[in-house]
Design a protein around this motif. Structure first.
Motif, PDB file in Angstrom:
ATOM      1  N   VAL A 157       0.838  -1.202   0.000  1.00  0.00           N
ATOM      2  CA  VAL A 157       0.000   0.000   0.000  1.00  0.00           C
ATOM      3  C   VAL A 157       0.873   1.252   0.000  1.00  0.00           C
ATOM      4  N   CYS A 158       1.963   1.214   0.742  1.00  0.00           N
ATOM      5  CA  CYS A 158       2.892   2.357   0.744  1.00  0.00           C
ATOM      6  C   CYS A 158       3.463   2.595  -0.645  1.00  0.00           C
ATOM      7  N   ARG A 159       3.917   1.521  -1.297  1.00  0.00           N
ATOM      8  CA  ARG A 159       4.466   1.664  -2.654  1.00  0.00           C
ATOM      9  C   ARG A 159       3.415   2.186  -3.617  1.00  0.00           C
ATOM     10  N   GLY A 190      10.097   7.539   1.913  1.00  0.00           N
ATOM     11  CA  GLY A 190       9.587   6.505   2.797  1.00  0.00           C
ATOM     12  C   GLY A 190      10.128   5.166   2.354  1.00  0.00           C
ATOM     13  N   GLY A 191      11.071   4.598   3.093  1.00  0.00           N
ATOM     14  CA  GLY A 191      11.714   3.370   2.650  1.00  0.00           C
ATOM     15  C   GLY A 191      12.481   3.631   1.369  1.00  0.00           C
ATOM     16  N   GLY A 192      12.251   2.828   0.352  1.00  0.00           N
ATOM     17  CA  GLY A 192      12.944   3.015  -0.920  1.00  0.00           C
ATOM     18  C   GLY A 192      12.198   3.904  -1.888  1.00  0.00           C
ATOM     19  N   GLY A 219      10.633   9.204   7.254  1.00  0.00           N
ATOM     20  CA  GLY A 219       9.990   8.463   8.330  1.00  0.00           C
ATOM     21  C   GLY A 219       9.752   7.040   7.889  1.00  0.00           C
ATOM     22  N   SER A 220       9.018   6.287   8.686  1.00  0.00           N
ATOM     23  CA  SER A 220       8.684   4.925   8.272  1.00  0.00           C
ATOM     24  C   SER A 220       7.822   5.005   7.014  1.00  0.00           C
ATOM     25  N   PRO A 221       7.888   3.985   6.145  1.00  0.00           N
ATOM     26  CA  PRO A 221       7.060   4.027   4.932  1.00  0.00           C
ATOM     27  C   PRO A 221       5.587   4.280   5.222  1.00  0.00           C
ATOM     28  N   SER A 222       5.055   3.653   6.271  1.00  0.00           N
ATOM     29  CA  SER A 222       3.639   3.836   6.584  1.00  0.00           C
ATOM     30  C   SER A 222       3.346   5.254   7.057  1.00  0.00           C
TER      31      SER A 222
END
Length: 256
Positions: A157-159, A190-192, A219-222
Motif C-alpha cells: 500500500v505504501c508503494r 519513505g523506505g525506498g 519516516g517509516s514508509p507507513s
C-alpha cells in the motif's frame, strides 16, 4: 496487469480485513473516523461505491466498453447489514474481475486492455492497480484507526501510494490553487520510495522538480504514506531543512 497476481491478492487482503473489522465491531457503526464529517457507516458506504466502481471499470475494459465506469452506493437509510451485504458483493465482484483480467493475460497478453475507463479519464492498467491498492489499504487504515486497531499500512500500500501520487500529485495541487514559492522543492522519502515536488517555471507544482531540495520529509514508509494522504500530521514524520513547507504540505497537495 504488471505484478497482477500480487496486486489482486493485496486488494483482496485489504478489503477482507476491512469487512472483518466491520463485522467484529458493530458498536462502532456510528463512531467518528479521522475523515472530517464521516462516521464508520459513511466510510463503509463509500467503500461500496469505490469497489463497485473499480469492478465496473475492469469489467468494461474486458468487454471493450469505453464508457466511464460507475459506482453504486447503498440506498439512503440502508441498515448496517444491508451495507455489509452490498460491500461483500462489490468486493467479490472486484476480485472476480481482477481474476478475469489475469486469466486473459495468461491466455494472450496481447488481448489485455491497455487502460480502464475511470470517471476522470482512461487510466493505464498498472496505474489502476496502484490506485485500487492504495484505496483499499488507506480506507482499511481509516477503519482500523476508528475502532482503535493498528492503522499501519502494508508495504504494498505504501508503494502504491507513492506510485499514485507521482502521477496525480500535480493534478491535486492544481485543484488546491496553492503552490510553494518558487525555488521551494520538497522531497518525501519513505523506505525506498521517493517523491520530489516543486513549482515549475509556470508556477505549477510538478513531481519532477530539479531544483535543489529545501525540505526533506522522512519516516517509516507507513507514516510517510499516511502523511502524504493527510492521515498523519507533520509531527509523525521527520523534517530536515526548512520546516515551513512541510507544515503547509497538505495545503499544497490536498486529498486524496
Amino acid at each position: 496487469m504488471r505484478d497482477g497476481i500480487q496486486v489482486r491478492d493485496g486488494i483482496q487482503r485489504s478489503w477482507q480485513t476491512f469487512l472483518e473489522r466491520l463485522t467484529e465491531h458493530p458498536e462502532c457503526w456510528g463512531a467518528p473516523t479521522r475523515l472530517a464529517g464521516w462516521a464508520v457507516s459513511d466510510l463503509a458506504a463509500h467503500a461500496c461505491w469505490g469497489t463497485s466502481l473499480e469492478a465496473d471499470a475492469v469489467e468494461r475494459a474486458l468487454r471493450g466498453d469505453s464508457e466511464a465506469a460507475q459506482g453504486r452506493s447503498p440506498e439512503p437509510g440502508a441498515s448496517r447489514d444491508e451495507v455489509l451485504d452490498a460491500l461483500r458483493r462489490s468486493c467479490g465482484r472486484l476480485v472476480a474481475a481482477l481474476d478475469a483480467l489475469e486469466e486473459r493475460a495468461a491466455a494472450d497478453p496481447r488481448a489485455v486492455p491497455e487502460s480502464l475507463p475511470m470517471p476522470y479519464g482512461d487510466v493505464s492498467v498498472p496505474l489502476a492497480g496502484a490506485i485500487f491498492t492504495m484505496e483499499a489499504g488507506v480506507h482499511g487504515s481509516d477503519l482500523a484507526a476508528a475502532v482503535g486497531d493498528d492503522d499501519t499500512l502494508a508495504p504494498d500500500v505504501c508503494r502504491a501510494t507513492f506510485a499514485t501520487l507521482a502521477v496525480f500529485g500535480p493534478v491535486l495541487s492544481d485543484a488546491a490553487g496553492t503552490v510553494p514559492p518558487p525555488g521551494v522543492v520538497i522531497e518525501v522519502r519513505g523506505g525506498g520510495d521517493c517523491l520530489r515536488f516543486g513549482a515549475d517555471d509556470q508556477g505549477r507544482w510538478t513531481s519532477a522538480a530539479t531544483s535543489p531540495v529545501r525540505t526533506t520529509i522522512t519516516g517509516s514508509p507507513s507514516d510517510v504514506a499516511l502523511f502524504l494522504l493527510g492521515r498523519r500530521g507533520v509531527d509523525a514524520v521527520t523534517v530536515h531543512g526548512d520546516g515551513a513547507p512541510a507544515a503547509r504540505f497538505k495545503e499544497y497537495l490536498p486529498g486524496p
